[in-house]
Scaffold this motif. Structure first.
Motif, PDB file in Angstrom:
ATOM      1  N   LEU A   1      -1.545  -4.097  11.845  1.00 69.49           N
ATOM      2  CA  LEU A   1      -0.118  -3.951  11.567  1.00 69.49           C
ATOM      3  C   LEU A   1       0.123  -3.627  10.098  1.00 69.49           C
ATOM      4  O   LEU A   1       0.940  -2.749   9.755  1.00 69.49           O
ATOM      5  CB  LEU A   1       0.613  -5.245  11.949  1.00 69.49           C
ATOM      6  CG  LEU A   1       2.127  -5.281  11.693  1.00 69.49           C
ATOM      7  CD1 LEU A   1       2.830  -4.204  12.515  1.00 69.49           C
ATOM      8  CD2 LEU A   1       2.682  -6.671  12.002  1.00 69.49           C
ATOM      9  N   TRP A   2      -0.605  -4.305   9.225  1.00 72.20           N
ATOM     10  CA  TRP A   2      -0.509  -4.055   7.776  1.00 72.20           C
ATOM     11  C   TRP A   2      -0.897  -2.610   7.450  1.00 72.20           C
ATOM     12  O   TRP A   2      -0.218  -1.925   6.677  1.00 72.20           O
ATOM     13  CB  TRP A   2      -1.417  -5.060   7.071  1.00 72.20           C
ATOM     14  CG  TRP A   2      -1.458  -4.977   5.577  1.00 72.20           C
ATOM     15  CD1 TRP A   2      -0.792  -4.083   4.776  1.00 72.20           C
ATOM     16  CD2 TRP A   2      -2.202  -5.824   4.697  1.00 72.20           C
ATOM     17  NE1 TRP A   2      -1.082  -4.317   3.451  1.00 72.20           N
ATOM     18  CE2 TRP A   2      -1.949  -5.379   3.376  1.00 72.20           C
ATOM     19  CE3 TRP A   2      -3.060  -6.902   4.905  1.00 72.20           C
ATOM     20  CZ2 TRP A   2      -2.541  -5.989   2.273  1.00 72.20           C
ATOM     21  CZ3 TRP A   2      -3.636  -7.512   3.801  1.00 72.20           C
ATOM     22  CH2 TRP A   2      -3.376  -7.057   2.500  1.00 72.20           C
ATOM     23  N   GLU A   3      -1.985  -2.147   8.061  1.00 68.30           N
ATOM     24  CA  GLU A   3      -2.458  -0.775   7.834  1.00 68.30           C
ATOM     25  C   GLU A   3      -1.390   0.248   8.271  1.00 68.30           C
ATOM     26  O   GLU A   3      -1.121   1.226   7.563  1.00 68.30           O
ATOM     27  CB  GLU A   3      -3.754  -0.540   8.609  1.00 68.30           C
ATOM     28  CG  GLU A   3      -4.392   0.814   8.390  1.00 68.30           C
ATOM     29  CD  GLU A   3      -5.149   0.926   7.088  1.00 68.30           C
ATOM     30  OE1 GLU A   3      -5.316   2.059   6.599  1.00 68.30           O
ATOM     31  OE2 GLU A   3      -5.565  -0.118   6.551  1.00 68.30           O
ATOM     32  N   ILE A   4      -0.803   0.007   9.423  1.00 66.91           N
ATOM     33  CA  ILE A   4       0.215   0.934   9.946  1.00 66.91           C
ATOM     34  C   ILE A   4       1.431   0.974   9.022  1.00 66.91           C
ATOM     35  O   ILE A   4       1.949   2.049   8.689  1.00 66.91           O
ATOM     36  CB  ILE A   4       0.627   0.519  11.373  1.00 66.91           C
ATOM     37  CG1 ILE A   4      -0.544   0.727  12.334  1.00 66.91           C
ATOM     38  CG2 ILE A   4       1.847   1.315  11.834  1.00 66.91           C
ATOM     39  CD1 ILE A   4      -0.304   0.166  13.714  1.00 66.91           C
ATOM     40  N   ILE A   5       1.893  -0.204   8.587  1.00 67.33           N
ATOM     41  CA  ILE A   5       3.066  -0.280   7.713  1.00 67.33           C
ATOM     42  C   ILE A   5       2.826   0.487   6.412  1.00 67.33           C
ATOM     43  O   ILE A   5       3.694   1.212   5.921  1.00 67.33           O
ATOM     44  CB  ILE A   5       3.420  -1.754   7.419  1.00 67.33           C
ATOM     45  CG1 ILE A   5       3.969  -2.421   8.680  1.00 67.33           C
ATOM     46  CG2 ILE A   5       4.428  -1.859   6.275  1.00 67.33           C
ATOM     47  CD1 ILE A   5       4.200  -3.909   8.530  1.00 67.33           C
TER      48      ILE A   5
ATOM     49  N   ILE B   1       6.485   2.652   5.290  1.00 64.51           N
ATOM     50  CA  ILE B   1       7.581   1.673   5.333  1.00 64.51           C
ATOM     51  C   ILE B   1       7.652   0.917   4.011  1.00 64.51           C
ATOM     52  O   ILE B   1       8.725   0.617   3.495  1.00 64.51           O
ATOM     53  CB  ILE B   1       7.379   0.698   6.515  1.00 64.51           C
ATOM     54  CG1 ILE B   1       7.496   1.458   7.836  1.00 64.51           C
ATOM     55  CG2 ILE B   1       8.408  -0.431   6.458  1.00 64.51           C
ATOM     56  CD1 ILE B   1       7.261   0.588   9.058  1.00 64.51           C
ATOM     57  N   VAL B   2       6.470   0.609   3.459  1.00 59.83           N
ATOM     58  CA  VAL B   2       6.373  -0.030   2.149  1.00 59.83           C
ATOM     59  C   VAL B   2       5.501   0.856   1.268  1.00 59.83           C
ATOM     60  O   VAL B   2       4.459   1.342   1.714  1.00 59.83           O
ATOM     61  CB  VAL B   2       5.767  -1.443   2.245  1.00 59.83           C
ATOM     62  CG1 VAL B   2       5.664  -2.080   0.860  1.00 59.83           C
ATOM     63  CG2 VAL B   2       6.579  -2.325   3.167  1.00 59.83           C
TER      64      VAL B   2
ATOM     65  N   PHE C   1       3.267  -1.197  -3.924  1.00 58.53           N
ATOM     66  CA  PHE C   1       3.585  -2.607  -3.712  1.00 58.53           C
ATOM     67  C   PHE C   1       2.696  -3.260  -2.654  1.00 58.53           C
ATOM     68  O   PHE C   1       2.452  -4.464  -2.718  1.00 58.53           O
ATOM     69  CB  PHE C   1       5.051  -2.757  -3.302  1.00 58.53           C
ATOM     70  CG  PHE C   1       6.016  -2.222  -4.315  1.00 58.53           C
ATOM     71  CD1 PHE C   1       6.194  -2.838  -5.541  1.00 58.53           C
ATOM     72  CD2 PHE C   1       6.734  -1.057  -4.060  1.00 58.53           C
ATOM     73  CE1 PHE C   1       7.074  -2.338  -6.484  1.00 58.53           C
ATOM     74  CE2 PHE C   1       7.625  -0.546  -4.995  1.00 58.53           C
ATOM     75  CZ  PHE C   1       7.788  -1.179  -6.210  1.00 58.53           C
ATOM     76  N   LEU C   2       2.233  -2.472  -1.690  1.00 56.10           N
ATOM     77  CA  LEU C   2       1.404  -3.039  -0.629  1.00 56.10           C
ATOM     78  C   LEU C   2       0.377  -1.999  -0.174  1.00 56.10           C
ATOM     79  O   LEU C   2       0.606  -1.267   0.787  1.00 56.10           O
ATOM     80  CB  LEU C   2       2.264  -3.467   0.566  1.00 56.10           C
ATOM     81  CG  LEU C   2       1.549  -4.250   1.667  1.00 56.10           C
ATOM     82  CD1 LEU C   2       1.063  -5.601   1.136  1.00 56.10           C
ATOM     83  CD2 LEU C   2       2.462  -4.449   2.868  1.00 56.10           C
ATOM     84  N   PRO C   3      -0.765  -1.900  -0.860  1.00 60.46           N
ATOM     85  CA  PRO C   3      -1.802  -0.945  -0.452  1.00 60.46           C
ATOM     86  C   PRO C   3      -2.394  -1.321   0.898  1.00 60.46           C
ATOM     87  O   PRO C   3      -2.407  -2.494   1.281  1.00 60.46           O
ATOM     88  CB  PRO C   3      -2.836  -1.067  -1.571  1.00 60.46           C
ATOM     89  CG  PRO C   3      -2.607  -2.407  -2.175  1.00 60.46           C
ATOM     90  CD  PRO C   3      -1.144  -2.694  -2.036  1.00 60.46           C
TER      91      PRO C   3
END
Length: 264
Positions: free
Chosen positions: A34-38, A43-44, A48-50
């Motif tokens: 989910l983190w990878e997709i975001i 989306i981010v 801020f969020l690699p």
């Protein structure tokens, strides 16, 4: 009646049902996907969020260059020594406070009056006393570990059945043997609870101390790359801290199972 028994049996079976060993890995894997997709779909912002894949690649590059090794070695040195000193002293003082009434009356109010003080607030004072070198950092970690361990050990001693102590004394055991063979084994579950709690505290104090007064270490590395806004390298430091915490927890759990086989 048989129907009611069947319902009760099914409920008990549900409570006793074992969770597959891979359940934890599935949860973590799902979160990473989910983190990878975001991160990938924007989306981010990657600033801020690699993405996890980018963090892994960056971490490998830092490992190959040797950058991680020096920082990790410095942090491990501080936390292992500080944790060991704080734990040993906490267990010893906890046993003394819990077993001897005079020590309880004198020492317990002192422990509970100092415990609420945020330990990192004392770091400037320790730097003034001990210098900006390793001793001040190790001391602040040891102090932070000491209080959870001493309080849990004290509670563990108080929870031991007094009849067991009286039986040991009746059969001729001296104070040392009572502590070694009755009090200490009976207190081990609470002692390990304190050790686990102290593991998290030690990591928190390690990072804080390294951010304030260190040129090398994982905490110093995180602060450095945060100031430069190189988020991927910052997240590598956070990942290392997470792995250290997991290693501490698993190691203590393994030791607990070996020393307290009756707990299960």
């Amino acid at each position: 009646m048989d129907k009611q028994k069947k319902v009760i049996t099914n409920r008990v079976a549900f409570l006793d049902k074992k969770v597959p060993f891979y359940a934890s890995f599935v949860g973590i894997l799902g979160l990473l996907i989910l983190w990878e997709i975001i991160s990938r779909i924007g989306i981010v912002s990657p600033l801020f969020l690699p993405a996890p894949s980018e963090i892994i690649v960056t971490g490998w590059q830092m490992l190959v260059s040797g950058e991680i090794y020096g920082n990790l070695t410095a942090s491990l040195y501080r936390i292992v020594i500080g944790y060991a000193i704080g734990s040993v002293l906490g267990i010893i003082f906890g046993l003394i406070l819990g077993f001897f009434k005079l020590a309880d009356a004198v020492g317990t109010p002192i422990v509970y009056s100092i415990y609420p003080i945020p330990k990192i607030a004392l770091l400037p004072l320790f730097i003034l006393w001990l210098g900006i070198g390793e001793l001040s950092k190790v001391t602040i970690i040891a102090l932070g570990v000491f209080f959870p361990v001493v309080i849990n050990t004290f509670s563990g001693v108080k929870s031991v059945d007094p009849m067991l102590v009286k039986a040991a004394v009746t059969f001729g055991s001296n104070r040392v043997n009572v502590i070694r063979k009755v009090i200490l084994p009976g207190s081990l579950p609470m002692i390990f609870a304190g050790l686990k709690l102290a593991a998290g505290t030690s990591l928190l104090l390690l990072v804080s101390a390294e951010m304030i007064a260190a040129q090398e270490g994982i905490g110093s590395m995180v602060l450095h790359y945060g100031n430069l806004m190189i988020t991927s390298k910052l997240m590598v430091g956070v990942l290392i801290l997470s792995l250290l915490g997991l290693t501490f927890n698993r190691g203590l759990k393994w030791l607990e199972n070996r020393l307290i086989p009756w707990k299960e």
